[in-house]
Enzyme design. Structure first.
Site, PDB file in Angstrom:
ATOM      1  N   THR A  90       0.801  -1.229   0.000  1.00  0.00           N
ATOM      2  CA  THR A  90       0.000   0.000   0.000  1.00  0.00           C
ATOM      3  C   THR A  90       0.827   1.268   0.000  1.00  0.00           C
ATOM      4  O   THR A  90       1.932   1.315   0.573  1.00  0.00           O
ATOM      5  CB  THR A  90      -0.907   0.021   1.253  1.00  0.00           C
ATOM      6  OG1 THR A  90      -1.467   1.332   1.417  1.00  0.00           O
ATOM      7  CG2 THR A  90      -0.157  -0.318   2.532  1.00  0.00           C
ATOM      8  N   LYS A 116       1.910  -3.331   7.194  1.00  0.00           N
ATOM      9  CA  LYS A 116       2.002  -3.589   5.749  1.00  0.00           C
ATOM     10  C   LYS A 116       3.463  -3.629   5.281  1.00  0.00           C
ATOM     11  O   LYS A 116       3.823  -4.383   4.386  1.00  0.00           O
ATOM     12  CB  LYS A 116       1.238  -2.514   4.967  1.00  0.00           C
ATOM     13  CG  LYS A 116      -0.263  -2.763   4.902  1.00  0.00           C
ATOM     14  CD  LYS A 116      -0.606  -3.882   3.937  1.00  0.00           C
ATOM     15  CE  LYS A 116      -2.092  -4.121   3.842  1.00  0.00           C
ATOM     16  NZ  LYS A 116      -2.464  -5.274   3.020  1.00  0.00           N
ATOM     17  N   TYR A 158      -1.143   0.378  10.861  1.00  0.00           N
ATOM     18  CA  TYR A 158      -1.486  -0.314   9.608  1.00  0.00           C
ATOM     19  C   TYR A 158      -0.311  -0.238   8.625  1.00  0.00           C
ATOM     20  O   TYR A 158       0.107  -1.253   8.051  1.00  0.00           O
ATOM     21  CB  TYR A 158      -2.739   0.330   8.999  1.00  0.00           C
ATOM     22  CG  TYR A 158      -3.027  -0.110   7.577  1.00  0.00           C
ATOM     23  CD1 TYR A 158      -3.614  -1.343   7.300  1.00  0.00           C
ATOM     24  CD2 TYR A 158      -2.719   0.727   6.490  1.00  0.00           C
ATOM     25  CE1 TYR A 158      -3.875  -1.735   5.988  1.00  0.00           C
ATOM     26  CE2 TYR A 158      -2.978   0.338   5.181  1.00  0.00           C
ATOM     27  CZ  TYR A 158      -3.555  -0.889   4.936  1.00  0.00           C
ATOM     28  OH  TYR A 158      -3.806  -1.274   3.639  1.00  0.00           O
ATOM     29  N   GLU A 189       0.226   3.618   1.816  1.00  0.00           N
ATOM     30  CA  GLU A 189       0.291   4.030   3.222  1.00  0.00           C
ATOM     31  C   GLU A 189       1.706   3.794   3.775  1.00  0.00           C
ATOM     32  O   GLU A 189       2.104   4.436   4.747  1.00  0.00           O
ATOM     33  CB  GLU A 189      -0.766   3.251   4.011  1.00  0.00           C
ATOM     34  CG  GLU A 189      -1.034   3.692   5.422  1.00  0.00           C
ATOM     35  CD  GLU A 189      -1.666   5.069   5.599  1.00  0.00           C
ATOM     36  OE1 GLU A 189      -2.238   5.616   4.631  1.00  0.00           O
ATOM     37  OE2 GLU A 189      -1.567   5.603   6.714  1.00  0.00           O
TER      38      GLU A 189
HETATM   39  P1  NAP Z   1     -11.371  -4.614   2.735  1.00  0.00           P
HETATM   40  O1  NAP Z   1     -12.594  -4.258   1.951  1.00  0.00           O
HETATM   41  O2  NAP Z   1     -11.235  -4.141   4.135  1.00  0.00           O
HETATM   42  O3  NAP Z   1     -11.248  -6.221   2.724  1.00  0.00           O
HETATM   43  C1  NAP Z   1     -10.365  -6.918   3.560  1.00  0.00           C
HETATM   44  C2  NAP Z   1     -10.901  -8.321   3.767  1.00  0.00           C
HETATM   45  O4  NAP Z   1      -9.987  -9.052   4.605  1.00  0.00           O
HETATM   46  C3  NAP Z   1     -12.260  -8.400   4.458  1.00  0.00           C
HETATM   47  O5  NAP Z   1     -13.093  -9.290   3.765  1.00  0.00           O
HETATM   48  C4  NAP Z   1     -11.906  -8.944   5.842  1.00  0.00           C
HETATM   49  O6  NAP Z   1     -12.940  -9.688   6.405  1.00  0.00           O
HETATM   50  C5  NAP Z   1     -10.725  -9.839   5.517  1.00  0.00           C
HETATM   51  N1  NAP Z   1      -9.938 -10.128   6.719  1.00  0.00           N
HETATM   52  C6  NAP Z   1      -9.603  -9.268   7.712  1.00  0.00           C
HETATM   53  N2  NAP Z   1      -8.890  -9.903   8.660  1.00  0.00           N
HETATM   54  C7  NAP Z   1      -8.794 -11.198   8.261  1.00  0.00           C
HETATM   55  C8  NAP Z   1      -8.199 -12.347   8.842  1.00  0.00           C
HETATM   56  N3  NAP Z   1      -7.550 -12.275  10.006  1.00  0.00           N
HETATM   57  N4  NAP Z   1      -8.290 -13.519   8.185  1.00  0.00           N
HETATM   58  C9  NAP Z   1      -8.948 -13.605   7.005  1.00  0.00           C
HETATM   59  N5  NAP Z   1      -9.541 -12.550   6.406  1.00  0.00           N
HETATM   60  C10 NAP Z   1      -9.460 -11.347   7.034  1.00  0.00           C
HETATM   61  O7  NAP Z   1     -10.066  -4.141   1.950  1.00  0.00           O
HETATM   62  P2  NAP Z   1      -9.883  -3.780   0.390  1.00  0.00           P
HETATM   63  O8  NAP Z   1     -10.114  -2.332   0.201  1.00  0.00           O
HETATM   64  O9  NAP Z   1     -10.598  -4.771  -0.438  1.00  0.00           O
HETATM   65  O10 NAP Z   1      -8.314  -3.992   0.230  1.00  0.00           O
HETATM   66  C11 NAP Z   1      -7.770  -5.267  -0.111  1.00  0.00           C
HETATM   67  C12 NAP Z   1      -6.332  -5.337   0.371  1.00  0.00           C
HETATM   68  O11 NAP Z   1      -5.583  -4.306  -0.258  1.00  0.00           O
HETATM   69  C13 NAP Z   1      -6.160  -5.119   1.855  1.00  0.00           C
HETATM   70  O12 NAP Z   1      -5.065  -5.921   2.268  1.00  0.00           O
HETATM   71  C14 NAP Z   1      -5.798  -3.654   1.984  1.00  0.00           C
HETATM   72  O13 NAP Z   1      -5.047  -3.434   3.163  1.00  0.00           O
HETATM   73  C15 NAP Z   1      -4.990  -3.462   0.729  1.00  0.00           C
HETATM   74  N6  NAP Z   1      -4.997  -2.131   0.144  1.00  0.00           N
HETATM   75  C16 NAP Z   1      -6.173  -1.494  -0.102  1.00  0.00           C
HETATM   76  C17 NAP Z   1      -6.174  -0.253  -0.710  1.00  0.00           C
HETATM   77  C18 NAP Z   1      -7.455   0.474  -1.038  1.00  0.00           C
HETATM   78  O14 NAP Z   1      -7.384   1.677  -1.312  1.00  0.00           O
HETATM   79  N7  NAP Z   1      -8.594  -0.208  -1.070  1.00  0.00           N
HETATM   80  C19 NAP Z   1      -4.948   0.339  -1.091  1.00  0.00           C
HETATM   81  C20 NAP Z   1      -3.768  -0.370  -0.855  1.00  0.00           C
HETATM   82  C21 NAP Z   1      -3.807  -1.607  -0.259  1.00  0.00           C
HETATM   83  P3  NAP Z   1     -13.901  -8.987   7.533  1.00  0.00           P
HETATM   84  O15 NAP Z   1     -14.369  -7.698   6.946  1.00  0.00           O
HETATM   85  O16 NAP Z   1     -14.962  -9.998   7.735  1.00  0.00           O
HETATM   86  O17 NAP Z   1     -12.996  -8.785   8.722  1.00  0.00           O
HETATM   87  O1  F7E Z   2      -8.904   8.268   4.473  1.00  0.00           O
HETATM   88  C1  F7E Z   2      -9.182  11.744   5.636  1.00  0.00           C
HETATM   89  C2  F7E Z   2      -8.239  10.808   6.393  1.00  0.00           C
HETATM   90  O2  F7E Z   2      -9.884   6.213   5.468  1.00  0.00           O
HETATM   91  C3  F7E Z   2      -8.427   9.104   3.450  1.00  0.00           C
HETATM   92  C4  F7E Z   2      -7.230   2.236   2.929  1.00  0.00           C
HETATM   93  O3  F7E Z   2      -7.811   1.539   1.851  1.00  0.00           O
HETATM   94  O4  F7E Z   2      -6.041   3.715   1.462  1.00  0.00           O
HETATM   95  C5  F7E Z   2      -6.971   3.680   2.528  1.00  0.00           C
HETATM   96  O5  F7E Z   2      -6.477   4.380   3.650  1.00  0.00           O
HETATM   97  C6  F7E Z   2      -8.106  10.491   4.018  1.00  0.00           C
HETATM   98  C7  F7E Z   2      -7.253  10.466   5.287  1.00  0.00           C
HETATM   99  O6  F7E Z   2      -8.270   6.065   3.490  1.00  0.00           O
HETATM  100  C8  F7E Z   2     -12.396  11.503   7.255  1.00  0.00           C
HETATM  101  O7  F7E Z   2      -7.679  11.459   7.523  1.00  0.00           O
HETATM  102  C9  F7E Z   2     -11.050  13.079   6.605  1.00  0.00           C
HETATM  103  O8  F7E Z   2      -6.290  11.472   5.204  1.00  0.00           O
HETATM  104  O9  F7E Z   2     -10.535   6.883   3.124  1.00  0.00           O
HETATM  105  P1  F7E Z   2      -9.497   6.812   4.161  1.00  0.00           P
HETATM  106  P2  F7E Z   2      -6.731   5.935   3.898  1.00  0.00           P
HETATM  107  O10 F7E Z   2      -6.494   6.191   5.320  1.00  0.00           O
HETATM  108  O11 F7E Z   2      -5.944   6.736   2.911  1.00  0.00           O
HETATM  109  C10 F7E Z   2      -4.752   3.142   1.743  1.00  0.00           C
HETATM  110  C11 F7E Z   2      -3.929   3.242   0.491  1.00  0.00           C
HETATM  111  C12 F7E Z   2      -4.869   1.775   2.306  1.00  0.00           C
HETATM  112  O12 F7E Z   2      -4.005   0.934   2.091  1.00  0.00           O
HETATM  113  C13 F7E Z   2      -5.927   1.549   3.335  1.00  0.00           C
HETATM  114  O13 F7E Z   2      -6.203   0.154   3.482  1.00  0.00           O
HETATM  115  O14 F7E Z   2      -9.341  11.105   4.374  1.00  0.00           O
HETATM  116  N1  F7E Z   2     -10.473  11.910   6.279  1.00  0.00           N
HETATM  117  N2  F7E Z   2     -12.222  12.865   7.221  1.00  0.00           N
HETATM  118  C14 F7E Z   2     -11.293  10.910   6.655  1.00  0.00           C
HETATM  119  N3  F7E Z   2     -11.174   9.571   6.533  1.00  0.00           N
HETATM  120  C15 F7E Z   2     -12.188   8.805   7.001  1.00  0.00           C
HETATM  121  N4  F7E Z   2     -12.105   7.461   6.860  1.00  0.00           N
HETATM  122  N5  F7E Z   2     -13.286   9.355   7.612  1.00  0.00           N
HETATM  123  C16 F7E Z   2     -13.440  10.703   7.771  1.00  0.00           C
HETATM  124  O15 F7E Z   2     -14.435  11.169   8.323  1.00  0.00           O
END
Ligand code: NAP
Ligand code: F7E
Length: 328
Positions: free
Chosen positions: A126, A154, A150, A128
């Site tokens: 990520t 990662k 987090y 992040e």
């Molecule tokens: P998500 O919607 O939160 O999905 C994560 C899944 O992992 C959920 O189904 C969750 O199940 C499952 N999980 C959590 N803990 C687990 C465990 N201990 N054993 C087995 N399964 C588990 O995340 P996403 O947005 O699809 O992202 C997919 C992956 O890419 C994640 O690893 C995330 O950190 C990474 N990532 C996401 C983004 C983004 O912007 N979306 C960017 C960079 C990287 P429950 O909900 O039932 O706990």
């Molecule tokens: O926040 C700001 C917050 O929670 C984005 C995950 O998929 O992407 C995601 O992480 C920004 C941050 O995503 C609120 O402070 C303001 O600056 O949507 P977010 P994230 O933290 O960037 C990375 C790449 C991952 O890997 C992660 O798994 O938005 N913000 N106000 C807020 N964020 C939230 N959630 N809620 C607010 O009310």
């Protein structure tokens, strides 16, 4: 012969889109799922694929369940998308986050090493991990400085994947994905929180929207585009790591403006700044350089932020309308 894949986190946003893509390509898809007391397969249902996947129960923190899953599925490819993925929660549950998001990766790698080290492995790294950014535009060569438990977890998984590649010749790839969103995004993430609120405000069932730091900037793309990059990484001759991003960054404030504008409302009339949503340490700016993904994988983001937000607002308007009809 058709390939077989196992996907952890299949019930999450990316898991659902990736499963759909793999099924379309003729893969047999196994979903590795943690037991939950209530159903969590709504995303696969929305995509109409819930009956096309085979499920194996297990948890990323339980290596024996991963070994069992690999022995049952005998996959060609293993996509590790499972994680505690919400940055905010990672300060409230840092140890759980370290165990699932960090150590969980090592458990996957060990399951592969002990069962069949020819399995190709994708790790969901990520942006992040860049955290307190060391370069204004982040690439595969930019040093990391994670800002949340987090991000730290990662980074452990990222380096472990590289280490198993270098130590045991495992075909492990890390996709350093920047934020990607969709109508299937969890409601706790800011884009979906905003599009859901826009729909509710427009339809008269919510008054305002409480947000934290709206000056933070993110490089937002569409999850449907990003899962293609994951698959492409595992089709290369050599394993490697890639930044996957759009190359454009936008403030949370401007993203809100796009969403409210779409339904003819002014975001300034509804957004309330609430310190409750500030984070102990913020990632102020993320902006990815996807040049390597373009050159090697022939991948690029296809969906603009405007089109993405439109897609999300429309989906939330449909959902909220349906909810309101049920209540009538
Ligand atoms: P998500 O919607 O939160 O999905 C994560 C899944 O992992 C959920 O189904 C969750 O199940 C499952 N999980 C959590 N803990 C687990 C465990 N201990 N054993 C087995 N399964 C588990 O995340 P996403 O947005 O699809 O992202 C997919 C992956 O890419 C994640 O690893 C995330 O950190 C990474 N990532 C996401 C983004 C983004 O912007 N979306 C960017 C960079 C990287 P429950 O909900 O039932 O706990
Ligand atoms: O926040 C700001 C917050 O929670 C984005 C995950 O998929 O992407 C995601 O992480 C920004 C941050 O995503 C609120 O402070 C303001 O600056 O949507 P977010 P994230 O933290 O960037 C990375 C790449 C991952 O890997 C992660 O798994 O938005 N913000 N106000 C807020 N964020 C939230 N959630 N809620 C607010 O009310």
């Amino acid at each position: 012969m058709n390939k077989t894949a196992i996907v952890t986190g299949i019930f999450g946003q990316d898991g659902a889109y990736l499963a759909k893509l793999l099924l379309e390509k003729g893969y047999k898809v196994y979903g590795f799922i943690a037991r939950r007391s209530t159903p969590v397969d709504w995303r696969l249902k929305e995509l109409g694929i819930e009956n096309e996947v085979e499920y194996i129960e297990g948890d990323l923190t339980d290596v024996s369940s991963l070994i069992r899953a690999v022995n049952i599925a005998k996959p060609d490819e293993f996509y590790n998308l499972g994680a505690q993925s919400f940055v905010g929660t990672s300060w409230k549950q840092p140890i759980l986050t370290a165990q699932s998001t960090g150590l969980g990766v090592l458990n996957c790698l060990e399951a592969i090493r002990l069962s069949n080290s020819d399995i190709k492995f994708y790790q969901a790294s990520t942006s992040e991990m860049f955290g307190l950014i060391q370069e204004p535009i982040q690439s595969e060569k930019t040093p990391f400085h994670p800002r949340s438990p987090y991000g730290v977890a990662k980074l452990f998984g990222h380096w472990m994947t590289i280490n198993y590649r270098e130590s045991f010749n495992i075909f492990g790839c890390c996709g350093i994905l920047f934020n990607h969103e969709s109508p299937l995004r969890g409601i706790e993430f800011v884009t979906r929180k905003v599009t859901d609120a826009v729909a509710r405000i427009k339809l008269g069932c919510q008054k305002d929207l409480h947000l934290g730091n709206i000056d933070a900037k993110r490089d937002w793309g569409f999850a449907g585009d990003y899962v293609e990059a994951m698959w492409k990484m595992l089709q290369q001759d050599k394993p490697d790591d890639y930044v996957v991003a759009t190359g454009r960054t936008t403030t949370v404030r401007d993203m809100c403006k796009i969403a409210f504008d779409y339904v003819g409302l002014n975001y300034e009339d509804y957004v309330v700044i609430d310190p409750k949503f500030y984070r102990p340490a913020e990632v102020d700016l993320l902006l990815g350089n996807p040049k390597k993904a373009k050159e090697v994988l022939n991948w690029e983001a296809k969906t603009s932020l405007e089109d993405l937000i439109k897609m999300m607002v429309e989906a939330d308007l449909r959902r909220v309308n349906k909810e309101l009809k049920v209540k009538d």
